[in-house]
Design an enzyme around this catalytic site. Structure first.
Site, PDB file in Angstrom:
ATOM      1  CB  CYS A   1       0.333  12.885  -4.814  1.00 37.68           C
ATOM      2  SG  CYS A   1       1.238  12.221  -3.948  1.00 37.68           S
TER       3      CYS A   1
ATOM      4  CG  HIS B   1      -1.483  10.720  -7.822  1.00 38.30           C
ATOM      5  ND1 HIS B   1      -0.832  10.713  -8.358  1.00 38.30           N
ATOM      6  CD2 HIS B   1      -1.174  10.119  -6.028  1.00 38.30           C
ATOM      7  CE1 HIS B   1       0.486  10.041  -7.458  1.00 38.30           C
ATOM      8  NE2 HIS B   1      -0.451  10.488  -6.498  1.00 38.30           N
TER       9      HIS B   1
ATOM     10  CG  ASN C   1       3.113   7.834  -6.162  1.00 38.67           C
ATOM     11  OD1 ASN C   1       3.040   8.764  -6.918  1.00 38.67           O
ATOM     12  ND2 ASN C   1       2.689   7.556  -4.983  1.00 38.67           N
TER      13      ASN C   1
HETATM   14  N1  ACO Z   1       8.023  -5.798   1.216  1.00 41.29           N
HETATM   15  C1  ACO Z   1       7.603  -6.823   1.640  1.00 41.29           C
HETATM   16  N2  ACO Z   1       7.358  -6.435   2.748  1.00 41.29           N
HETATM   17  C2  ACO Z   1       7.375  -5.081   2.979  1.00 41.29           C
HETATM   18  C3  ACO Z   1       7.503  -3.832   2.686  1.00 41.29           C
HETATM   19  C4  ACO Z   1       7.892  -4.714   1.157  1.00 41.29           C
HETATM   20  N3  ACO Z   1       8.259  -3.825   0.381  1.00 41.29           N
HETATM   21  N4  ACO Z   1       7.669  -2.958   2.535  1.00 41.29           N
HETATM   22  C5  ACO Z   1       6.287  -3.299   3.784  1.00 41.29           C
HETATM   23  N5  ACO Z   1       6.767  -4.641   4.503  1.00 41.29           N
HETATM   24  C6  ACO Z   1       5.934  -5.340   5.757  1.00 41.29           C
HETATM   25  C7  ACO Z   1       5.769  -4.451   6.614  1.00 41.29           C
HETATM   26  O1  ACO Z   1       7.672  -4.823   7.385  1.00 41.29           O
HETATM   27  C8  ACO Z   1       4.716  -5.395   7.436  1.00 41.29           C
HETATM   28  O2  ACO Z   1       5.659  -6.464   8.481  1.00 41.29           O
HETATM   29  P1  ACO Z   1       5.612  -7.153   9.197  1.00 41.29           P
HETATM   30  O3  ACO Z   1       4.274  -7.175   9.583  1.00 41.29           O
HETATM   31  O4  ACO Z   1       5.745  -8.221   9.639  1.00 41.29           O
HETATM   32  O5  ACO Z   1       5.232  -5.327  10.450  1.00 41.29           O
HETATM   33  C9  ACO Z   1       4.203  -5.415   6.604  1.00 41.29           C
HETATM   34  O6  ACO Z   1       4.654  -5.933   5.685  1.00 41.29           O
HETATM   35  C10 ACO Z   1       3.206  -4.929   6.381  1.00 41.29           C
HETATM   36  O7  ACO Z   1       2.999  -3.397   6.089  1.00 41.29           O
HETATM   37  P2  ACO Z   1       2.188  -2.618   5.903  1.00 41.29           P
HETATM   38  O8  ACO Z   1       2.493  -0.988   6.088  1.00 41.29           O
HETATM   39  O9  ACO Z   1       1.209  -2.489   7.321  1.00 41.29           O
HETATM   40  O10 ACO Z   1       1.198  -3.088   4.521  1.00 41.29           O
HETATM   41  P3  ACO Z   1       0.229  -1.901   4.381  1.00 41.29           P
HETATM   42  O11 ACO Z   1      -0.993  -3.444   4.176  1.00 41.29           O
HETATM   43  O12 ACO Z   1       0.158  -1.150   5.109  1.00 41.29           O
HETATM   44  O13 ACO Z   1       0.984  -1.820   2.262  1.00 41.29           O
HETATM   45  C11 ACO Z   1       1.702   0.470   1.005  1.00 41.29           C
HETATM   46  C12 ACO Z   1       1.929  -0.687   2.530  1.00 41.29           C
HETATM   47  C13 ACO Z   1       1.079  -0.370   0.110  1.00 41.29           C
HETATM   48  C14 ACO Z   1       2.269   1.382   1.388  1.00 41.29           C
HETATM   49  C15 ACO Z   1      -0.576   0.701   1.809  1.00 41.29           C
HETATM   50  O14 ACO Z   1      -0.054   0.797   2.762  1.00 41.29           O
HETATM   51  C16 ACO Z   1      -0.266   2.094   1.025  1.00 41.29           C
HETATM   52  O15 ACO Z   1      -0.327   1.612  -0.844  1.00 41.29           O
HETATM   53  N6  ACO Z   1      -0.615   3.125   1.243  1.00 41.29           N
HETATM   54  C17 ACO Z   1      -1.365   3.558   0.730  1.00 41.29           C
HETATM   55  C18 ACO Z   1      -0.766   5.177   0.674  1.00 41.29           C
HETATM   56  C19 ACO Z   1      -0.001   5.399  -0.776  1.00 41.29           C
HETATM   57  O16 ACO Z   1      -0.520   5.180  -1.784  1.00 41.29           O
HETATM   58  N7  ACO Z   1       1.299   6.074  -0.615  1.00 41.29           N
HETATM   59  C20 ACO Z   1       1.439   6.460  -2.032  1.00 41.29           C
HETATM   60  C21 ACO Z   1       1.889   7.799  -1.341  1.00 41.29           C
HETATM   61  S1  ACO Z   1       1.060   9.133  -1.799  1.00 41.29           S
HETATM   62  C22 ACO Z   1      -0.017   9.112  -2.324  1.00 41.29           C
HETATM   63  O17 ACO Z   1       0.452   9.251  -3.565  1.00 41.29           O
HETATM   64  C23 ACO Z   1      -1.357   9.180  -2.538  1.00 41.29           C
END
Ligand code: ACO
Length: 336
Positions: free
Chosen positions: A115, A263, A293
């Site tokens: 990224c 980003h 992204n």
């Molecule tokens: N649709 C529906 N449910 C989902 C999905 C989906 N696409 N993905 C995960 N879930 C579920 C999980 O299974 C979990 O279920 P459970 O509670 O029954 O176990 C629940 O949703 C919560 O999952 P988490 O992974 O804890 O969700 P979170 O709130 O952390 O959101 C996310 C996930 C959006 C990836 C978040 O953590 C995030 O944005 N992190 C930052 C990472 C980022 O920005 N990455 C981009 C690439 S890296 C970069 O460019 C920096």
């Protein structure tokens, strides 16, 4: 010593739009979940085998940037290509661009800082230009994620975030030291390398032969792995730090930012940074809603769009910032 200045910008997004609702046909997810957590409404995914690869998308963006810069391809002294999704394991896509654009035998460098790739790439370009070694450098960030994602419910935490696309910039020698790239700031923290990674196939932990021999349907080692919440927590801290570092180096403060191009990791991360620095909606540019992204491509695509929409004007203070896998992060302060 010279400065470097961006004199041309280009972008390419594949035609195929994939909405959140389209993803519900592939996995257990919903438009509501994706928008609430990430702000993403749709992304572009290339159509398989229609010719769009990481290098070819980069070539398309580069053609536009060269055109807009008003230079000839033969004026390019060096090529830098940032991606985590190259067409081939080796050689990297820089040389493919050189071939496709029929550029003379200048050097081509491949950058792999995920990224943060574009920020690292323009930092390298800036320093080559500063020393007088090169005059015009083509910098590309391009990414094709869609072929490498787990498009089942198992991979939904990662797959819904990523999109395909490319952006490009021409950096050129600037004699006025108060214009162009004022400074760049690069960081990394390898202890968190595996929190956001794709480890196989590689020459380290898991080789191609391991995958073939195991033939395990539950093997996810060849899909990207992301510890989402850990990445999120680190991203908001590092984004803020590295933006401040850049501003302070130049005797500036958040109030001096005319346009911040973060980003496009997650809209919630950008909104956190916007709030922290008390930036108005016209001081930050986001397009993750439409493209997802796109990793190394996200900063140049967003910069290009902001410029196309007339949101960046001569004399503006433009800040680029990124955080991602490695962990790596960086910023660039530009006097446009
Ligand atoms: N649709 C529906 N449910 C989902 C999905 C989906 N696409 N993905 C995960 N879930 C579920 C999980 O299974 C979990 O279920 P459970 O509670 O029954 O176990 C629940 O949703 C919560 O999952 P988490 O992974 O804890 O969700 P979170 O709130 O952390 O959101 C996310 C996930 C959006 C990836 C978040 O953590 C995030 O944005 N992190 C930052 C990472 C980022 O920005 N990455 C981009 C690439 S890296 C970069 O460019 C920096």
């Amino acid at each position: 010593m010279y400065n470097s200045k961006i004199i041309g910008l280009g972008k390419y997004l594949p035609e195929q739009v994939v909405t959140n609702n389209d993803l519900t046909a592939l996995m257990d997810t919903s438009d509501e979940w994706i928008q609430e957590r990430t702000g993403i409404q749709e992304r572009r995914w290339v159509k398989p085998r229609d010719g769009d690869t990481t290098s070819m998308m980069g070539v398309k963006a580069a053609r536009q940037a060269i055109d807009r810069a008003g230079i000839d391809k033969d004026d390019i002294d060096f090529i830098i290509f940032a991606t985590l999704s190259p067409d081939y394991y080796f050689p990297g896509p820089g040389v493919q661009v050189q071939k496709e654009l029929d550029i003379k035998t200048v050097g081509a460098l491949d950058i792999r800082n995920q990224c943060s790739g574009f920020i690292y790439a323009i930092s390298v370009a800036d320093n080559f230009i500063k020393t007088g070694m090169y005059k015009n450098i083509l910098v590309i960030g391009s990414e094709l994620h869609s072929h490498g994602l787990d498009k089942t419910t198992r991979g939904r935490g990662v797959t819904v975030i990523f999109g395909d696309g490319a952006g490009a910039a021409i950096l050129s020698r600037e004699e006025d030291n108060n214009k162009g790239l004022l400074s760049t700031h690069l960081h990394s923290q390898g202890e968190h390398a595996e929190e956001l990674s794709l480890i196989a196939p590689g020459m380290g932990k898991r080789w191609v032969n391991d995958i073939l021999t195991d033939n395990d349907p539950d093997d996810v080692s060849y899909y990207p792995h992301m510890n989402g919440q850990f990445v999120f927590k680190n991203a908001v801290v590092r984004f803020s730090e590295v933006i401040m570092e850049g501003l302070q180096t130049n005797g500036l403060g958040p109030q001096d930012i005319d346009m911040l191009i973060p980003h496009q990791a997650n809209l919630r991360i950008s909104q956190f940074v916007q709030k922290k620095f008390k930036l108005g909606n016209d001081q930050i540019y986001n397009n993750i809603m439409r493209y997802g992204n796109t990793t190394a491509a996200s900063v140049p695509i967003a910069l290009c769009e902001a410029w196309e929409e007339g949101k960046i004007k001569e004399g503006d203070t433009v800040v680029l910032a990124a955080f991602g896998s490695g962990f790596t992060w960086g910023s660039a302060i530009i006097k446009w």
